[in-house]
Design an enzyme around this catalytic site. Sequence first.
Site, mmCIF file in Angstrom:
data_model
loop_
_atom_site.group_PDB
_atom_site.id
_atom_site.type_symbol
_atom_site.label_atom_id
_atom_site.label_comp_id
_atom_site.label_asym_id
_atom_site.label_seq_id
_atom_site.Cartn_x
_atom_site.Cartn_y
_atom_site.Cartn_z
ATOM 1 N N LYS A 111 0.827 -1.211 0.000
ATOM 2 C CA LYS A 111 0.000 0.000 0.000
ATOM 3 C C LYS A 111 0.862 1.262 0.000
ATOM 4 C CE LYS A 111 -4.254 -1.915 1.784
ATOM 5 N NZ LYS A 111 -5.053 -2.260 2.938
ATOM 6 N N LYS A 190 -5.156 -7.801 -10.822
ATOM 7 C CA LYS A 190 -6.143 -8.209 -9.812
ATOM 8 C C LYS A 190 -7.192 -7.102 -9.641
ATOM 9 C CE LYS A 190 -6.878 -8.591 -4.993
ATOM 10 N NZ LYS A 190 -6.657 -8.052 -3.722
ATOM 11 N N LYS A 193 -10.308 -2.219 -5.474
ATOM 12 C CA LYS A 193 -10.709 -0.819 -5.351
ATOM 13 C C LYS A 193 -9.521 0.101 -5.566
ATOM 14 C CE LYS A 193 -12.322 -2.180 -1.534
ATOM 15 N NZ LYS A 193 -12.890 -2.689 -0.308
HETATM 16 P P1 ADP Z 1 -9.854 -4.461 -2.483
HETATM 17 O O1 ADP Z 1 -8.609 -5.088 -3.054
HETATM 18 O O2 ADP Z 1 -10.816 -4.067 -3.538
HETATM 19 O O3 ADP Z 1 -9.537 -3.341 -1.502
HETATM 20 P P2 ADP Z 1 -10.346 -5.985 -0.152
HETATM 21 O O4 ADP Z 1 -8.876 -6.037 0.099
HETATM 22 O O5 ADP Z 1 -11.189 -5.104 0.726
HETATM 23 O O6 ADP Z 1 -10.578 -5.587 -1.661
HETATM 24 O O7 ADP Z 1 -10.900 -7.458 -0.149
HETATM 25 C C1 ADP Z 1 -11.980 -7.956 0.601
HETATM 26 C C2 ADP Z 1 -12.076 -9.449 0.363
HETATM 27 O O8 ADP Z 1 -12.319 -9.719 -1.032
HETATM 28 C C3 ADP Z 1 -10.790 -10.196 0.718
HETATM 29 O O9 ADP Z 1 -11.095 -11.473 1.243
HETATM 30 C C4 ADP Z 1 -10.093 -10.298 -0.614
HETATM 31 O O10 ADP Z 1 -9.152 -11.320 -0.673
HETATM 32 C C5 ADP Z 1 -11.268 -10.525 -1.567
HETATM 33 N N1 ADP Z 1 -10.906 -10.004 -2.899
HETATM 34 C C6 ADP Z 1 -10.756 -8.708 -3.243
HETATM 35 N N2 ADP Z 1 -10.406 -8.578 -4.533
HETATM 36 C C7 ADP Z 1 -10.310 -9.836 -5.026
HETATM 37 C C8 ADP Z 1 -9.981 -10.374 -6.315
HETATM 38 N N3 ADP Z 1 -9.692 -9.580 -7.346
HETATM 39 N N4 ADP Z 1 -9.988 -11.708 -6.456
HETATM 40 C C9 ADP Z 1 -10.290 -12.521 -5.421
HETATM 41 N N5 ADP Z 1 -10.619 -12.073 -4.188
HETATM 42 C C10 ADP Z 1 -10.628 -10.747 -3.989
#
Ligand code: ADP
Length: 320
Positions: A111, A190, A193
Amino acid sequence: MKRVLSGIQPSGDLHLGNYFGAIQQWVKMQENHECFFFLADLHSLTSQKDPDALRKQSYEAALTYLACGIDPSKVVIFRQSDVACHTELAWILATLCPMGLMERAHSYKDKTAKGMLPNVGLFTYPVLMAADILLYSADLVPVGKDQKQHVEITRDLVEKFHHHFGEAFAMPDPFIPEEVAIVPGVDGQKMSKSYKNTIPIFCEQAELKKITMRIVTDSAEVEDKKEPEGNTIYELYKLVAPDKADDMANKFREGGYGYGELKKDLLSGIEDFLDPIWEERRKLEARKGYIEEILENGAQKAEAEASKVMEKVRSLVGLR
Ligand code: ADP
Ligand code: TRP
């Protein structure tokens, strides 16, 4: 019955990555586990500084959980900040946590490498996550691969605590089903957000079309034969329309289908997939005050559970 706990930061619109990477597993697990699913709003504060946006996103995330099939009669759904012991336990764990354990955390490094300002909250984020997990004596923590290290840190902290003060916690295991793909975003990275490449679970139809048409592809011509595996259009289609994935794979391999056309197929696959979820959302929105009621109820149940562990911890460390 095994205990399950998981949460998502309500720091933006939830997207197909969250759905296939997390929520879909939760919906399956609620049938034969004792589940706690929460909104990690305290974690969101590490990046979200707009109070109205945070309030709105927490509400939206709760609505999304329910619309996607999380059933409040089977599981406890709550907001992290409603249960004060999360921050209390996080502090106690922080006093046991070596700096090196946090310094090695990938998520913090990733991050900050992406330009996020490193506040202390972001640095100690995994300690708060450990508190979330340990307060509910979770056996299993369903998360994406990116979160595995945080569950390992939690396990380290359990060992340290038990070594110093005696038994208080259940040892959690990450639960990462192999078949759960990393969902690609519209740019092929991937979906996340923070990469602004998401396909939201809820948005206007016109917006969904625009986003789908923006998917980045190679320069293959209409008549060219194309390889489906690894192609973002096909990878997303497999998730939203698994029954029809073979048909799309054939279109890729035969040639004669341009990416524009394949994207249209994907768009209708996404729409068909999301349609019942949107419908459910409309029903939930018509029930005024329902989400608030679910969260209040969830907070009471969560508090009752968490305070049992917290009392034990206070006594073991000598605060009581
Ligand atoms: P972001 O990357 O959008 O900030 P988060 O880190 O808040 O998402 O992820 C929340 C949940 O969703 C976690 O368990 C994360 O591993 C899953 N997740 C988020 N993006 C993906 C993705 N592209 N593929 C698979 N799982 C995901
Ligand atoms: N860190 C998780 C994420 O960004 C969210 C989270 C916070 C979480 N506390 C948790 C997930 C406890 C599982 C268990 O996705």
